[in-house]
Design a protein around this motif. Structure first.
Motif, PDB file in Angstrom:
ATOM      1  N   PHE A  96       0.810  -1.216   0.000  1.00  0.00           N
ATOM      2  CA  PHE A  96       0.000   0.000   0.000  1.00  0.00           C
ATOM      3  C   PHE A  96       0.847   1.272   0.000  1.00  0.00           C
ATOM      4  O   PHE A  96       0.298   2.377  -0.009  1.00  0.00           O
ATOM      5  CB  PHE A  96      -0.952  -0.017   1.196  1.00  0.00           C
ATOM      6  CG  PHE A  96      -1.949  -1.133   1.129  1.00  0.00           C
ATOM      7  CD1 PHE A  96      -3.029  -1.077   0.256  1.00  0.00           C
ATOM      8  CD2 PHE A  96      -1.787  -2.273   1.907  1.00  0.00           C
ATOM      9  CE1 PHE A  96      -3.931  -2.110   0.176  1.00  0.00           C
ATOM     10  CE2 PHE A  96      -2.686  -3.322   1.828  1.00  0.00           C
ATOM     11  CZ  PHE A  96      -3.763  -3.245   0.957  1.00  0.00           C
ATOM     12  N   GLU A  97       2.173   1.129  -0.013  1.00  0.00           N
ATOM     13  CA  GLU A  97       3.022   2.312  -0.107  1.00  0.00           C
ATOM     14  C   GLU A  97       3.117   2.837  -1.535  1.00  0.00           C
ATOM     15  O   GLU A  97       3.570   3.960  -1.756  1.00  0.00           O
ATOM     16  CB  GLU A  97       4.429   1.989   0.415  1.00  0.00           C
ATOM     17  CG  GLU A  97       4.494   1.786   1.918  1.00  0.00           C
ATOM     18  CD  GLU A  97       5.913   1.519   2.391  1.00  0.00           C
ATOM     19  OE1 GLU A  97       6.785   1.314   1.518  1.00  0.00           O
ATOM     20  OE2 GLU A  97       6.137   1.509   3.621  1.00  0.00           O
ATOM     21  N   ILE A  98       2.666   2.025  -2.512  1.00  0.00           N
ATOM     22  CA  ILE A  98       2.829   2.426  -3.914  1.00  0.00           C
ATOM     23  C   ILE A  98       1.633   3.197  -4.455  1.00  0.00           C
ATOM     24  O   ILE A  98       1.700   3.746  -5.551  1.00  0.00           O
ATOM     25  CB  ILE A  98       3.076   1.194  -4.819  1.00  0.00           C
ATOM     26  CG1 ILE A  98       1.850   0.279  -4.828  1.00  0.00           C
ATOM     27  CG2 ILE A  98       4.302   0.439  -4.368  1.00  0.00           C
ATOM     28  CD1 ILE A  98       1.993  -0.900  -5.781  1.00  0.00           C
ATOM     29  N   GLY A  99       0.513   3.237  -3.729  1.00  0.00           N
ATOM     30  CA  GLY A  99      -0.630   3.981  -4.245  1.00  0.00           C
ATOM     31  C   GLY A  99      -1.920   3.635  -3.534  1.00  0.00           C
ATOM     32  O   GLY A  99      -1.919   3.090  -2.433  1.00  0.00           O
ATOM     33  N   SER A 100      -3.034   3.932  -4.203  1.00  0.00           N
ATOM     34  CA  SER A 100      -4.356   3.698  -3.628  1.00  0.00           C
ATOM     35  C   SER A 100      -4.671   2.214  -3.563  1.00  0.00           C
ATOM     36  O   SER A 100      -4.018   1.395  -4.236  1.00  0.00           O
ATOM     37  CB  SER A 100      -5.427   4.404  -4.468  1.00  0.00           C
ATOM     38  OG  SER A 100      -5.479   3.846  -5.763  1.00  0.00           O
ATOM     39  N   ASN A 101      -5.709   1.873  -2.785  1.00  0.00           N
ATOM     40  CA  ASN A 101      -6.082   0.471  -2.615  1.00  0.00           C
ATOM     41  C   ASN A 101      -6.412  -0.184  -3.946  1.00  0.00           C
ATOM     42  O   ASN A 101      -5.992  -1.318  -4.227  1.00  0.00           O
ATOM     43  CB  ASN A 101      -7.280   0.362  -1.672  1.00  0.00           C
ATOM     44  CG  ASN A 101      -6.873   0.576  -0.226  1.00  0.00           C
ATOM     45  OD1 ASN A 101      -5.726   0.920   0.057  1.00  0.00           O
ATOM     46  ND2 ASN A 101      -7.804   0.383   0.689  1.00  0.00           N
ATOM     47  N   GLU A 102      -7.187   0.502  -4.793  1.00  0.00           N
ATOM     48  CA  GLU A 102      -7.597  -0.075  -6.075  1.00  0.00           C
ATOM     49  C   GLU A 102      -6.390  -0.353  -6.962  1.00  0.00           C
ATOM     50  O   GLU A 102      -6.301  -1.406  -7.595  1.00  0.00           O
ATOM     51  CB  GLU A 102      -8.579   0.854  -6.781  1.00  0.00           C
ATOM     52  CG  GLU A 102      -9.940   0.954  -6.095  1.00  0.00           C
ATOM     53  CD  GLU A 102     -10.906   1.830  -6.882  1.00  0.00           C
ATOM     54  OE1 GLU A 102     -10.527   2.276  -7.996  1.00  0.00           O
ATOM     55  OE2 GLU A 102     -12.024   2.057  -6.390  1.00  0.00           O
ATOM     56  N   ALA A 103      -5.463   0.600  -7.015  1.00  0.00           N
ATOM     57  CA  ALA A 103      -4.271   0.416  -7.841  1.00  0.00           C
ATOM     58  C   ALA A 103      -3.415  -0.725  -7.319  1.00  0.00           C
ATOM     59  O   ALA A 103      -2.871  -1.523  -8.102  1.00  0.00           O
ATOM     60  CB  ALA A 103      -3.464   1.715  -7.872  1.00  0.00           C
ATOM     61  N   VAL A 104      -3.310  -0.832  -5.993  1.00  0.00           N
ATOM     62  CA  VAL A 104      -2.517  -1.901  -5.382  1.00  0.00           C
ATOM     63  C   VAL A 104      -3.111  -3.270  -5.697  1.00  0.00           C
ATOM     64  O   VAL A 104      -2.409  -4.195  -6.115  1.00  0.00           O
ATOM     65  CB  VAL A 104      -2.415  -1.697  -3.856  1.00  0.00           C
ATOM     66  CG1 VAL A 104      -1.841  -2.941  -3.189  1.00  0.00           C
ATOM     67  CG2 VAL A 104      -1.563  -0.491  -3.538  1.00  0.00           C
ATOM     68  N   VAL A 105      -4.412  -3.390  -5.492  1.00  0.00           N
ATOM     69  CA  VAL A 105      -5.077  -4.669  -5.740  1.00  0.00           C
ATOM     70  C   VAL A 105      -4.926  -5.072  -7.198  1.00  0.00           C
ATOM     71  O   VAL A 105      -4.634  -6.233  -7.516  1.00  0.00           O
ATOM     72  CB  VAL A 105      -6.572  -4.580  -5.355  1.00  0.00           C
ATOM     73  CG1 VAL A 105      -7.313  -5.836  -5.809  1.00  0.00           C
ATOM     74  CG2 VAL A 105      -6.723  -4.395  -3.854  1.00  0.00           C
ATOM     75  N   ARG A 106      -5.117  -4.117  -8.095  1.00  0.00           N
ATOM     76  CA  ARG A 106      -5.011  -4.409  -9.523  1.00  0.00           C
ATOM     77  C   ARG A 106      -3.607  -4.891  -9.886  1.00  0.00           C
ATOM     78  O   ARG A 106      -3.440  -5.864 -10.625  1.00  0.00           O
ATOM     79  CB  ARG A 106      -5.382  -3.153 -10.322  1.00  0.00           C
ATOM     80  CG  ARG A 106      -5.516  -3.389 -11.813  1.00  0.00           C
ATOM     81  CD  ARG A 106      -6.276  -2.261 -12.488  1.00  0.00           C
ATOM     82  NE  ARG A 106      -5.705  -0.939 -12.170  1.00  0.00           N
ATOM     83  CZ  ARG A 106      -6.317  -0.033 -11.419  1.00  0.00           C
ATOM     84  NH1 ARG A 106      -7.516  -0.302 -10.893  1.00  0.00           N
ATOM     85  NH2 ARG A 106      -5.757   1.145 -11.173  1.00  0.00           N
ATOM     86  N   GLU A 107      -2.599  -4.227  -9.360  1.00  0.00           N
ATOM     87  CA  GLU A 107      -1.225  -4.605  -9.684  1.00  0.00           C
ATOM     88  C   GLU A 107      -0.853  -5.957  -9.068  1.00  0.00           C
ATOM     89  O   GLU A 107      -0.213  -6.785  -9.720  1.00  0.00           O
ATOM     90  CB  GLU A 107      -0.255  -3.528  -9.209  1.00  0.00           C
ATOM     91  CG  GLU A 107       1.187  -3.837  -9.574  1.00  0.00           C
ATOM     92  CD  GLU A 107       2.090  -2.632  -9.398  1.00  0.00           C
ATOM     93  OE1 GLU A 107       3.321  -2.834  -9.418  1.00  0.00           O
ATOM     94  OE2 GLU A 107       1.583  -1.509  -9.246  1.00  0.00           O
TER      95      GLU A 107
END
Length: 550
Positions: A96-107
């Motif tokens: 979660f240090e790399i961005g929002s929850n949605e972006a993290v889950v997607r990646e």
């Protein structure tokens, strides 16, 4: 000078001990279950590392209660690994240090790592936390993702975490084994006799590839002589026979007989009753079950087992989803389907800590007196009944009210392991083919499951799904785990299975008692040190008063 002598000696000794502690590191595991001791297989695996091995851990950040406990045990185990080898590099990464929850889950999902949603109710508030109980193991150019959770159908959060803690060593060392394995045993998959289609076995076979070299095997190939077929088959550690629907000839049985006597393991997934599933799920909703004749009765009898030509029905069963209504008013309703027993594997080297397994139209296995060692791997609950053949199976039965009194038969065996010294089926008989190396007896091992569909995955739009996943109910069953362990056992790959046997004696506080009496214990813990200190002070003062009075 004398006053400084003792402090100087104490200081020198302290410095010597500190230096020695850096040079000589000792650890002692005083737990009764030896939970903080690595197994011999793990130590051997670590000793064989010849280059750095990197572990990226994603279970980090602000974790909920149970996962903090899990992370603590994970840290202890990784520390043990670092103590055992200098080739290990461990990196903790908070996704979660790399961005929002949605972006993290997607990646993360792009790398095949799905999040775990943890729901906590505390002080009347509902909190949802997303965690990634995953790690990636890197060794040279090879990487392997490892799920740190061991989940079973019907688990509570506590059950899931407890089981995962006990299997930390197995899960991580299994991942390390995948990336470091240099040589693999060969496993054959029978493709003749109208066995399971490749796409139906896709997930099972894909899961076996990190451990074994897989090859298809055709016993009916007209271009290869029976003698050459036996020679070719003997190159494989084990043979998988999934859902055959064509009878075996005497020559083919002889080849399997001799292969087994020479140490080859055979995994049999065989139906006792043939059910036309297309007929069952068409508009009529009805199918007829007839005995499936594969000409294997004498072969199995020789190994002390027999597939009874009947269908098992069990009160403890999986649901079947049926459509109710039409057009926009259609509802999909799950009904208990007694023809889909949900047996839980027995606690042995193969079935230890495995959840319920989905079986479909299975038949009971009779265990016959034999000189071989026999171990039950899978059996139904104690509330069953059997339907003899021919039998009519109708979807209407799912909607009828279940009468528990009718399920009055004892548990039925659905999976059996036989191993040890065995006599050839063709001993003292005319052989169906030439074989200069014929054996009348030998040591073999076979596993029989009386459900031909046990290893078959479902399809979604023509693509294979994960074995054990039911797309209609979204339930996960433990079919893949059981079958993977069966193949490991038959091929002699026992290290992982032995690590799984390690048991921890975990003790937890009673959550209900904590909630009911938590404040009382907090007050007692706060006041107890003060009261103890006051008590010692009072005793000390009283002692001084008596001494001064004397």
């Amino acid at each position: 000078m004398k006053a400084l002598k003792k402090p100087l000696i104490a200081l020198v000794l302290s410095l010597i001990l500190m230096q020695a502690s850096h040079q000589f590191s000792l650890r002692f595991d005083l737990t009764s279950d030896q939970r903080y001791s690595l197994s011999e297989a793990t130590l051997t695996q670590l000793t064989n590392l010849d280059k750095p091995l990197r572990i990226d851990v994603f279970l980090t950040g602000d974790l909920p209660g149970l996962y903090r406990e899990f992370r603590g045990e994970l840290d202890v185990f990784l520390d043990q690994l670092e103590y055992a080898t200098d080739k290990l590099i461990i990196q903790y990464n908070d996704p979660f240090e790399i961005g929002s929850n949605e972006a993290v889950v997607r990646e993360m999902q792009q790398y095949g790592m799905s999040p775990e949603i943890v729901i906590e109710n505390k002080d009347g508030q509902r909190n949802e936390t997303m965690v990634f109980p995953w790690m990636i193991i890197n060794y040279g150019d090879v990487s392997e993702r490892v799920s740190l959770l061991s989940k079973q159908l019907g688990d509570t959060d506590r059950d899931k975490i407890s089981r995962s803690i006990q299997q930390i060593e197995y899960l991580i060392m299994d991942g390390i084994g995948k990336v470091t394995r240099e040589t693999k045993s060969a496993i054959a998959v029978l493709t003749s006799h109208k066995t399971s289609k490749n796409i139906k076995l896709a997930d099972f076979l894909q899961s076996l590839r990190p451990y074994y070299n897989l090859a298809s095997f055709d016993l009916k190939n007209p271009e290869i002589s029976p003698e050459q077929s036996l020679t070719n088959l003997n190159r494989f550690k084990a043979l998988i026979i999934s859902n055959p629907n064509k009878a075996f000839t005497q020559t083919e049985k002889y080849i399997l007989d001799q292969y087994s006597l020479q140490g080859g393991g055979i995994l049999w997934l065989v139906n006792g009753v043939g059910i036309d599933r297309d007929s069952l799920f068409n508009s009529a909703g009805k199918a007829y079950g007839f005995p499936l004749e594969l000409n294997l009765d004498d072969y199995f009898f020789n190994q002390g087992m027999r597939i009874n030509k009947a269908l098992v029905q069990d009160l403890y069963c999986a649901p079947i989803v049926l459509a109710n209504g039409s057009a926009n008013n259609t509802q999909f309703i799950p009904y208990p389907w007694s023809y889909y027993p949900l047996p839980k594997p027995e606690s042995n080297l193969i079935g230890e800590r495995i959840g319920p397994v989905l079986t479909q139209f299975a038949s009971p296995i009779d265990i016959l007196e034999n000189t071989m060692n026999q171990s039950v791997l899978l059996q139904t609950s104690g509330f069953t009944k059997t339907a003899g053949v021919p039998v009519v199976v109708s979807l209407d039965q799912a909607t009828e009210k279940i009468q528990p009194s009718g399920y009055d038969e004892p548990s039925k065996t659905l999976g059996l392991l036989t191993e040890g010294e065995q006599k050839s089926l063709f001993a003292n008989r005319i052989l169906p083919m030439k074989n200069a190396n014929h054996l009348n007896k030998g040591k073999g091992k076979s596993i029989l499951f009386s459900d031909g569909n046990l290893a078959e995955n479902q399809l979604d739009k023509g693509a294979p799904l994960q074995l054990g996943y039911d797309k209609w109910t979204s339930n996960f069953y433990a079919n893949k785990q059981l079958l993977m362990h069966a193949v490991h056992y038959l091929s002699g790959n026992l290290d992982g299975l032995l690590i799984r046997q390690k048991k921890w004696n975990l003790a937890y506080l009673d959550a209900q008692k904590i909630e009911a009496k938590g404040m009382l214990w907090k007050v007692m813990m706060l006041l107890s040190p003060l009261l103890i200190a006051l008590g010692f002070g009072w005793l000390n003062q009283r002692g001084r008063s008596k001494h001064s009075g004397a």
